[in-house]
Design a protein around this motif. Structure first.
Motif, PDB file in Angstrom:
ATOM      1  N   LEU A 430       0.782  -1.232   0.000  1.00 54.60           N
ATOM      2  CA  LEU A 430       0.000   0.000   0.000  1.00 54.60           C
ATOM      3  C   LEU A 430       0.815   1.283   0.000  1.00 54.60           C
ATOM      4  N   SER A 431       2.118   1.199   0.208  1.00 54.80           N
ATOM      5  CA  SER A 431       2.922   2.423   0.246  1.00 54.80           C
ATOM      6  C   SER A 431       2.963   3.095  -1.119  1.00 54.80           C
ATOM      7  N   ARG A 432       2.992   4.409  -1.082  1.00 53.82           N
ATOM      8  CA  ARG A 432       3.184   5.231  -2.267  1.00 53.82           C
ATOM      9  C   ARG A 432       4.442   6.079  -2.056  1.00 53.82           C
ATOM     10  N   PRO A 433       4.922   6.780  -3.062  1.00 52.48           N
ATOM     11  CA  PRO A 433       6.115   7.613  -2.847  1.00 52.48           C
ATOM     12  C   PRO A 433       5.983   8.555  -1.661  1.00 52.48           C
ATOM     13  N   GLU A 434       4.774   9.086  -1.448  1.00 54.14           N
ATOM     14  CA  GLU A 434       4.585  10.015  -0.327  1.00 54.14           C
ATOM     15  C   GLU A 434       4.702   9.342   1.034  1.00 54.14           C
ATOM     16  N   SER A 435       4.704   8.000   1.069  1.00 49.22           N
ATOM     17  CA  SER A 435       4.912   7.286   2.327  1.00 49.22           C
ATOM     18  C   SER A 435       6.377   7.293   2.749  1.00 49.22           C
ATOM     19  N   ILE A 436       7.275   7.565   1.811  1.00 53.12           N
ATOM     20  CA  ILE A 436       8.705   7.551   2.090  1.00 53.12           C
ATOM     21  C   ILE A 436       9.112   8.921   2.631  1.00 53.12           C
ATOM     22  N   GLN A 437       9.632   8.947   3.854  1.00 47.36           N
ATOM     23  CA  GLN A 437       9.945  10.218   4.503  1.00 47.36           C
ATOM     24  C   GLN A 437      11.415  10.602   4.401  1.00 47.36           C
ATOM     25  N   GLU A 438      12.294   9.609   4.462  1.00 44.81           N
ATOM     26  CA  GLU A 438      13.721   9.879   4.310  1.00 44.81           C
ATOM     27  C   GLU A 438      14.358   8.726   3.535  1.00 44.81           C
ATOM     28  N   VAL A 439      15.410   9.066   2.789  1.00 45.54           N
ATOM     29  CA  VAL A 439      16.207   8.058   2.091  1.00 45.54           C
ATOM     30  C   VAL A 439      17.678   8.367   2.349  1.00 45.54           C
ATOM     31  N   VAL A 441      21.803   6.980   1.608  1.00 43.36           N
ATOM     32  CA  VAL A 441      22.732   6.139   0.848  1.00 43.36           C
ATOM     33  C   VAL A 441      24.117   6.286   1.459  1.00 43.36           C
ATOM     34  N   GLN A 442      24.706   5.178   1.854  1.00 40.43           N
ATOM     35  CA  GLN A 442      26.043   5.181   2.462  1.00 40.43           C
ATOM     36  C   GLN A 442      26.096   6.206   3.616  1.00 40.43           C
ATOM     37  N   ALA A 443      24.999   6.242   4.390  1.00 35.91           N
ATOM     38  CA  ALA A 443      24.885   7.103   5.579  1.00 35.91           C
ATOM     39  C   ALA A 443      24.798   8.594   5.236  1.00 35.91           C
ATOM     40  N   ARG A 444      24.499   8.917   3.985  1.00 35.86           N
ATOM     41  CA  ARG A 444      24.225  10.300   3.594  1.00 35.86           C
ATOM     42  C   ARG A 444      22.737  10.428   3.305  1.00 35.86           C
ATOM     43  N   LYS A 445      22.090  11.412   3.949  1.00 32.49           N
ATOM     44  CA  LYS A 445      20.672  11.626   3.678  1.00 32.49           C
ATOM     45  C   LYS A 445      20.528  12.282   2.310  1.00 32.49           C
ATOM     46  N   VAL A 446      19.846  11.582   1.391  1.00 39.93           N
ATOM     47  CA  VAL A 446      19.735  12.064   0.018  1.00 39.93           C
ATOM     48  C   VAL A 446      18.315  12.516  -0.323  1.00 39.93           C
ATOM     49  N   TYR A 447      17.383  12.250   0.575  1.00 37.51           N
ATOM     50  CA  TYR A 447      16.008  12.717   0.382  1.00 37.51           C
ATOM     51  C   TYR A 447      15.358  12.904   1.735  1.00 37.51           C
ATOM     52  N   ASP A 448      14.704  14.043   1.914  1.00 40.72           N
ATOM     53  CA  ASP A 448      13.984  14.354   3.149  1.00 40.72           C
ATOM     54  C   ASP A 448      12.658  14.987   2.760  1.00 40.72           C
ATOM     55  N   LYS A 449      11.591  14.276   2.960  1.00 44.75           N
ATOM     56  CA  LYS A 449      10.269  14.757   2.547  1.00 44.75           C
ATOM     57  C   LYS A 449       9.906  16.061   3.233  1.00 44.75           C
ATOM     58  N   SER A 450      10.244  16.188   4.509  1.00 46.71           N
ATOM     59  CA  SER A 450       9.875  17.402   5.248  1.00 46.71           C
ATOM     60  C   SER A 450      10.570  18.633   4.674  1.00 46.71           C
ATOM     61  N   LEU A 451      11.824  18.485   4.236  1.00 43.97           N
ATOM     62  CA  LEU A 451      12.526  19.611   3.619  1.00 43.97           C
ATOM     63  C   LEU A 451      11.889  19.993   2.297  1.00 43.97           C
ATOM     64  N   GLU A 452      11.503  18.983   1.521  1.00 40.45           N
ATOM     65  CA  GLU A 452      10.843  19.276   0.243  1.00 40.45           C
ATOM     66  C   GLU A 452       9.528  20.013   0.455  1.00 40.45           C
ATOM     67  N   GLN A 453       8.774  19.588   1.473  1.00 44.37           N
ATOM     68  CA  GLN A 453       7.501  20.253   1.746  1.00 44.37           C
ATOM     69  C   GLN A 453       7.704  21.699   2.148  1.00 44.37           C
ATOM     70  N   ARG A 454       8.735  21.962   2.943  1.00 44.82           N
ATOM     71  CA  ARG A 454       8.992  23.348   3.363  1.00 44.82           C
ATOM     72  C   ARG A 454       9.397  24.217   2.170  1.00 44.82           C
ATOM     73  N   LYS A 455      10.183  23.623   1.239  1.00 43.92           N
ATOM     74  CA  LYS A 455      10.557  24.358   0.039  1.00 43.92           C
ATOM     75  C   LYS A 455       9.331  24.710  -0.795  1.00 43.92           C
ATOM     76  N   GLU A 456       8.398  23.733  -0.910  1.00 42.66           N
ATOM     77  CA  GLU A 456       7.185  23.960  -1.691  1.00 42.66           C
ATOM     78  C   GLU A 456       6.306  25.037  -1.063  1.00 42.66           C
ATOM     79  N   GLU A 457       6.273  25.069   0.269  1.00 45.29           N
ATOM     80  CA  GLU A 457       5.451  26.064   0.979  1.00 45.29           C
ATOM     81  C   GLU A 457       5.968  27.478   0.768  1.00 45.29           C
ATOM     82  N   LYS A 458       7.299  27.599   0.619  1.00 44.35           N
ATOM     83  CA  LYS A 458       7.884  28.914   0.383  1.00 44.35           C
ATOM     84  C   LYS A 458       7.605  29.392  -1.041  1.00 44.35           C
TER      85      LYS A 458
END
Length: 458
Positions: A430-439, A441-458
């Protein structure tokens, strides 16, 4: 001692058929981005580790509705085709390639266009939880190198191939390598450039020898590519026995199946991944097993262009061939391996049961073909890592911290006592892309949903 510690409940493949639950565990991550230690609640040092790394500000504790999955490993992506994803999938393969795909790929001589498409694709794949991707690029060396650079910059583990297609009788004049010598020299230069890039890429970026498929290549280029793969000890990828048309073409040209022909050109090895493989014979499967060559199973794409369901259960269980999942963008419309996991299960059930209602049930299907959800999850994670001979796709000590944090906030989980394996199944189905909050790789955060949302709000 550790770079940071993550506390949460995780799901990972114990083996091909079983999922391991690591409940409320501590994942201790080393400076080089590997899982150095996993501490479970009953283990010595559990409380002390929480206290120590919390005091340092180096403890990340997941919420009760968040879970950890390994990052997905996508074994077959045509990167330039992202620009036509979801287009013309009703056409036969040969017509689709010549009417839509080759004209599009020819446009990647334009560096600006390549940069635009490749940047968006890598970002979208990371957003979908794909931490490692095996890419076909195009015949253009500079644009192919740019794809590798984008993977390096954005933090994705990328394996990239400059495509070779040099046969003037099988490829359009506007889109092909000039000749076999040019194809080989450009491929060698590309290999050297990516190997140099890899030296400054912590998560790894790798060159891949990439004959598009036998119908697009001359004998000389196939032979030369096999020699290059051996010289540099690099990965190899191609299509193998994908469709009625491609499979029959190779038999007519060589009097043998794709697998045998590819092997004679030095293109089957421990580092080789062959896509589709719907028409492999038992002898072909045995050859794959002997060579250590893996299969990229592309269940969505196969439904459109493959003309057959790849016998994954047989490959795994009878021949012990390594198998992973591929989205096959854009023959597959979805960049999500969640979607391909589900389709892998569906396709295997159809192969098991058969589809011709007028045939008796005893003869309608191929018994022993169905896959469980656990097995399909394995293909998207640990199976992909094993196929690439890399320590990825599992939550285990000495494996890369390649993970996705998924929330069940919008899933039908209504009880705190619901069995965790049931929650796992709901996450996968049942997961969709919006279910993924962080990704990561090799201990580097390469995706953060909350940061993307804040960028969109601005």
């Amino acid at each position: 001692m550790f770079k940071f510690v993550v506390k949460g409940t995780a799901f990972t493949s114990r083996d091909q058929k079983n999922v391991e639950i690591l409940q409320d565990s501590l994942f201790c991550i080393s400076e080089d981005g590997l899982i150095a230690k996993i501490i479970q609640p009953n283990d010595a040092g559990y409380a002390e580790t929480i206290q120590e790394y919390s005091a340092k500000g180096q403890l990340q504790e997941l919420a009760s509705d968040q879970y950890i999955l390994p990052g997905f490993v996508d074994l077959h992506i045509h990167a330039p085709q992202w620009a036509q994803a979801g287009t013309a999938l009703d056409l036969p393969l040969y017509e689709w390639l010549n009417t839509y795909t080759f004209p599009l790929e020819a446009k990647f001589s334009d560096q600006a266009f390549a940069d635009q498409v490749y940047s968006d694709l890598v970002s979208q794949l990371l957003k979908n939880g794909t931490t490692t991707a095996l890419y076909f690029a195009t015949v253009h060396r500079k644009a192919s190198l740019r794809l590798a650079e984008i993977c390096s910059e954005k933090g994705q583990r990328g394996l990239v191939g400059k495509v070779v297609m040099d046969d003037p009788e099988q490829n359009p004049e506007y889109y092909r390598d000039e000749d076999d010598k040019t194809a080989i020299s450009e491929t060698e230069a590309f290999i050297q450039e990516v190997l140099e890039l890899n030296k400054r890429t912590p998560q790894g970026v790798y060159p891949v020898v990439t004959p598009r498929f036998i119908p697009s290549c001359t004998d000389k280029s196939l032979e030369g590519l096999g020699a290059l793969a051996a010289k540099y000890d690099v990965h190899i990828q191609s299509h193998c026995s994908e469709s009625d048309w491609a499979h029959e073409y190779v038999k007519e040209r060589f009097g043998k199946n794709d697998a045998v022909a590819l092997n004679e050109f030095g293109l089957l090895s421990e580092k080789a991944v062959m896509a589709h493989c719907g028409f492999l014979s038992d002898e072909d499967m045995q050859l794959f097993a002997e060579k250590g060559t893996a299969v990229a199973h592309c269940p969505i794409s196969n439904a459109y262009f493959g003309n057959a369901v790849t016998p994954v259960a047989k490959l795994l269980n009878e021949y012990q061939v390594e198998v992973g999942l591929g989205s096959d963008i854009s023959g597959g419309f979805s960049p999500s391996l969640f979607d391909n996991i589900k389709q892998a299960v569906i396709s295997s059930r159809m192969l098991e049961d058969g589809v011709d209602k007028d045939c008796c049930s005893d003869k309608r299907g191929v018994k022993g073909s169905s896959l469980t959800l656990n097995e399909a999850f394995y293909l998207a994670t640990a199976g992909g890592g094993e196929s690439l001979s890399l320590p990825i796709g599992k939550l285990a000590v000495d494996y890369a911290w390649d993970v996705q944090f998924v929330t069940t906030k919008d899933l039908p989980v209504f009880s705190e006592t619901e069995p965790l394996l049931d929650i796992f199944q709901k996450i996968i189905y049942l997961s969709r892309p919006e279910s993924i909050q962080e990704v990561w790789v090799q201990a580097r955060k390469v995706y953060d949903k909350s940061l993307e949302q804040r960028k969109e709000e601005k």
